[in-house]
Each structure stands twice: as structure tokens, then as C-alpha cells.
Design a protein around this motif. Sequence first.
Motif, short mmCIF file in Angstrom:
data_model
loop_
_atom_site.label_atom_id
_atom_site.label_comp_id
_atom_site.label_asym_id
_atom_site.label_seq_id
_atom_site.Cartn_x
_atom_site.Cartn_y
_atom_site.Cartn_z
N LEU A 169 0.83 -1.21 0.00
CA LEU A 169 0.00 0.00 0.00
C LEU A 169 0.86 1.27 0.00
CD1 LEU A 169 -2.83 -0.98 2.50
CD2 LEU A 169 -3.06 -0.61 0.05
N MET A 170 2.03 1.20 0.59
CA MET A 170 2.91 2.38 0.60
C MET A 170 3.45 2.72 -0.78
SD MET A 170 5.09 2.24 4.16
CE MET A 170 5.90 3.79 3.78
N HIS A 171 3.31 1.82 -1.74
CA HIS A 171 3.68 2.13 -3.12
C HIS A 171 2.55 2.85 -3.86
CE1 HIS A 171 6.89 -0.85 -2.42
NE2 HIS A 171 7.51 -0.28 -3.43
N LEU A 209 11.95 -0.78 2.97
CA LEU A 209 11.42 0.59 3.04
C LEU A 209 12.20 1.53 2.12
CD1 LEU A 209 10.58 1.33 6.79
CD2 LEU A 209 9.01 1.32 4.85
N LEU A 210 13.50 1.31 1.99
CA LEU A 210 14.32 2.19 1.16
C LEU A 210 13.93 2.10 -0.31
CD1 LEU A 210 17.87 1.74 2.76
CD2 LEU A 210 16.23 3.59 3.10
N PHE A 211 13.30 0.98 -0.70
CA PHE A 211 12.91 0.80 -2.10
C PHE A 211 11.45 1.18 -2.34
CE2 PHE A 211 16.63 -2.02 -2.05
CZ PHE A 211 17.26 -1.59 -3.21
N VAL A 212 10.76 1.64 -1.30
CA VAL A 212 9.38 2.08 -1.49
C VAL A 212 9.38 3.39 -2.26
CG1 VAL A 212 7.32 2.97 -0.33
CG2 VAL A 212 8.46 0.93 0.55
N ARG A 213 8.71 3.37 -3.43
CA ARG A 213 8.68 4.58 -4.26
C ARG A 213 7.31 4.72 -4.91
NH1 ARG A 213 12.81 6.33 -9.17
NH2 ARG A 213 11.93 8.41 -9.50
N ARG A 222 9.26 11.47 -1.57
CA ARG A 222 9.49 10.02 -1.59
C ARG A 222 10.00 9.51 -0.25
NH1 ARG A 222 14.12 6.55 -4.91
NH2 ARG A 222 13.62 4.57 -3.91
N TRP A 223 10.93 10.25 0.35
CA TRP A 223 11.66 9.71 1.50
C TRP A 223 11.03 10.00 2.85
CZ3 TRP A 223 14.98 6.15 0.46
CH2 TRP A 223 15.67 6.16 -0.75
N ALA A 224 10.23 11.04 2.94
CA ALA A 224 9.74 11.47 4.26
C ALA A 224 8.94 10.37 4.96
CB ALA A 224 8.89 12.73 4.12
N ALA A 228 9.98 8.12 8.22
CA ALA A 228 9.18 8.28 9.43
C ALA A 228 8.72 6.92 9.96
CB ALA A 228 7.97 9.17 9.13
N VAL A 229 8.29 6.05 9.05
CA VAL A 229 7.89 4.69 9.45
C VAL A 229 9.06 3.96 10.08
CG1 VAL A 229 7.20 2.42 8.56
CG2 VAL A 229 6.01 4.48 7.79
N LEU A 230 10.22 4.05 9.45
CA LEU A 230 11.41 3.38 9.98
C LEU A 230 11.78 3.91 11.36
CD1 LEU A 230 13.66 1.34 9.45
CD2 LEU A 230 14.97 3.16 8.34
#
Length: 478
Positions: A169-171, A209-213, A222-224, A228-230
Motif C-alpha cells: 500500500l505504501m507504493h 522501506l528504502l525501495f518504497v517509491r 518520496r523519502w519522508a 518516518a515509518v522506519l
Amino acid sequence: MKIRELRLTLGVFFAALGVLLVRFLVPRPIGMADNGDGWRILCQLGARELDRPSEYFVRFSYGSAPACNSEYISSQSWIDKIASEIGQLLGSSAILNLLVLGVLGCLLVAGGIAAIVVGLRLSVRNSVIATVALLLVAADSAFFGYFASVLSEGAAFVGMLLLAGGLLLMHRTGPWRYTGAAVTVLGAMIGINAKSQTLLLIPLFALALLFVRPAGSRGLARWALPLAVLAVVGTGTALVQGAGDSANAEYREANMYHVVFNGIVDGKHDTTADLAALGLPPEFAKYIGTGWWSANAAWRDPEYAQYRDKISRRNVAQYYLDHPGRVVQMLHRSAQETLTARVPNLGSFGEHAGQPPLAKEYRVPVLSGITGWIAPLGLFALLPIWLLIGWAGLRAFRNRTGRRDVGIVVLMLLLFAMGQFLVSGLAEGIENIKHQQLTIFPTLLAAAFAALSFLPRRNNESDAEKYSETREKAAAIS
């Protein structure tokens, strides 16, 4: 969020929940008996029974008991606490009623499946296929009983399902993305903190998470949210693990004892040479097959104190480095135990269900039946399965405009399964069919995702997603 997608999400949730509840309660409730580990969680609720729980039957109701001390860390205790509160609100006299816990488990699993299906962005027909595939894994007879048990594997399974759904869903873009972030936090906190073994998820989760885009996102946009989740999960996990026996340190010597006297020195190989390689005297051969809690355990021997430093991770690791052949043999046995899937010494039914001791239920035996059939092949079956899953995951990951999001989930689950396989196979020694539940479940879940990665996404994507795909295609051509 489109109304059509909301209807699909609710439809999948209630359909999965209905199937799971029928599977749980009809014709009689099923669960997973306690092998003796349950007290570590139960006593935190004040629900530890005075007698040792039986492996033969499931005890569905736990009354109050004197307080006991347990620093064991497991997110299963959070789920148990909620179930305990709900049960008492409903008028139950039990401190913990496993019927309530099982229904709560069904709700969480159905939620995870719904999140995954909507995150996959499939047509209605393919969404039905995905729901069935996921139910075949979660409802399999090898795993489902843990959702109504006092053992912590159930929390691990729930966490993996929610985590996978949240990452998918984060994608997405818009509200779905933030919904995914919330589901990801919930799944990660439950999954990572389920057992000491599931702490292996931490680096893989961070990498995923780093590959979530999401489509069209760049820079801060993209990164915020992933960062934050991490940060939330990392901080939360540190606080949880710091509040008790982090990484199950209390049982490290016991685990190494079992590795030595149940794994390495098993009486089937050169016992004298293996004892000598470990720095142990030949007379310690009489302790082969004993457990740490056995009445005749080696640590009760007056001579044990002078050899205690040999029952250590360092010494065992050195043995493995010097004996790669034995390592392969032990891993082959572990692969057989992994594929066996069904734990032999734990019953599925309550004591008054009219079933014999250790009776197992076989309501959904499809996947565990297949793996059990090929279990004698050991590594010769498990490694090809992993290779096929890995190939499908990499294929999906490299397809930037297709199923890269699914590829990330496949590879995360697969790498966790492989890491857990090594930990259980080489660092635990006993009950390896049970310990390898955290290998076979993510393996089969990854296999389901790998198969689903071949299904195309539906055509009616959002404008932002279409724009992102067009831009990436143009960049590839140029």
C-alpha cells in the motif's frame, strides 16, 4: 480512495474473515497445544496454570494463577492482552479464552489479506485468485492453529501478513499510501517483536522501506514517509526489547546445549571425534539426546562446570568452520524438518472434543501436504524452491513499471526465511519442526507472492501512477 476499491477491500476482508471463522469453529474449535513455552507469556497476564500445560490437547481457557516472573518479550502478549480484555467484557470468567483469541487472530489475518489484495491492484477476478492463494497459506493446517494458542508463532504470522500488505500500500498514492504506512507500522511492530528469531526482520524491513517509491514521488515526497515509518518502528522496537530479556538471552546456553547434544553429537556419526572436536570428554556421550530441562542433563554433572565454556556460540561456530561436511548434513536434516511443516508433538483439539491425544486437524492440508510429501528430499527440494521464488522475485523487482512492489515483498520474505533456516538449523538443536515454522511460513507466503507477480495490474490506475509509468518508459527509451 475510489468507492470501487473500498468495496473491494471490504469484500475481501469479510469474505476472508468468514472463511477463517468457519475454518476455526466448524465443526469444533481448533488451536495449537502448548509445548511448555506458553507460561512465559501467560504469567504476564496472571493466567499461568499451576500444572504444566499438556501437549496432547489445547487448553482453551486459562484461569488465574499466582504471579510469576517472566522477562520474555513477544508481541503475542499484546494480542493476548487485548483478547483477555475483550473476553472479560463479554462476561468470560477466564483470564484468557483462546476462543476469543482465535477470533481476534482471524480478524487480524483477514485485515492483512485485505491490505495485500488492495495493494496488489489487480482486476476483480485476479483479486479473487490472490485472496484464495493467501488463504491457502494462512489457513493451512500447519499454521492456522497458532492463531488460537499461547505460543508466539501466531504473532509472527500476523505480523508478516500485515507488513506485506502495508509495504504494498505504501507504493500507492494519496490516502492509500498513508493507510499503508499505518498498516506497515502495526505489522512491523508485531512481526519483528514476535520472537527473538524475528528480530532478523529488522535489516530486511529497513532495506524494503528504502525501495518504497510511490508513483510520481521524488526527493522529500518520496523519502519522508518511509523514513518516518522506519523511525517509529526502530524506536518502538528498541523500547520493547529494552524492557525485558532482549533477544532471549536467558536461553542462549540452553540452546547451545541442545545444539551440542541433539544436533552435533547425535549418536549417528563419529561421537568420540565430535566430542573431542568440541573439547568435551568421551564420557559425555551418555548425554546424547538429553534436553536442558531433563532430569539427567549434563549440567547436573559435577564435571560440567569445567566444560561449561565449551557449550557456547563461539565453540560451536568454530566446530562448524572446521567441519563443513557436518554443517551440510545438519542443514539437510533441517530442510527435511522445515518441509515436514506439521509439528508432531502438539495436538489441535480441546480436551473434551472427543479426539484422541495429539490428534491433528486436516481441514486445509494443501500446501503442508505437498511439502510434507517432498520433505525426505531435504535440501534437494528446498533449495530449488528458493531458487524459483528468488528468480520470480528478482524478475518482478527489475520490472520497474510492473510488479516491482511485489518483488520487494518476495525478496524480503525469502531472505528472512533463509536466515531463519540457518538460525534454527544451526543454533537451536531441538523441536526444529516447530522452530522452522518461521522458515516454511514465509517461504510459502513468498511463493504465493511470486506466483501473483505474474498477474497484470488492472488498467484503471490513478493519473499519478499512469504519469509515472509513462515517464519511466520514456526515460528507458531515451
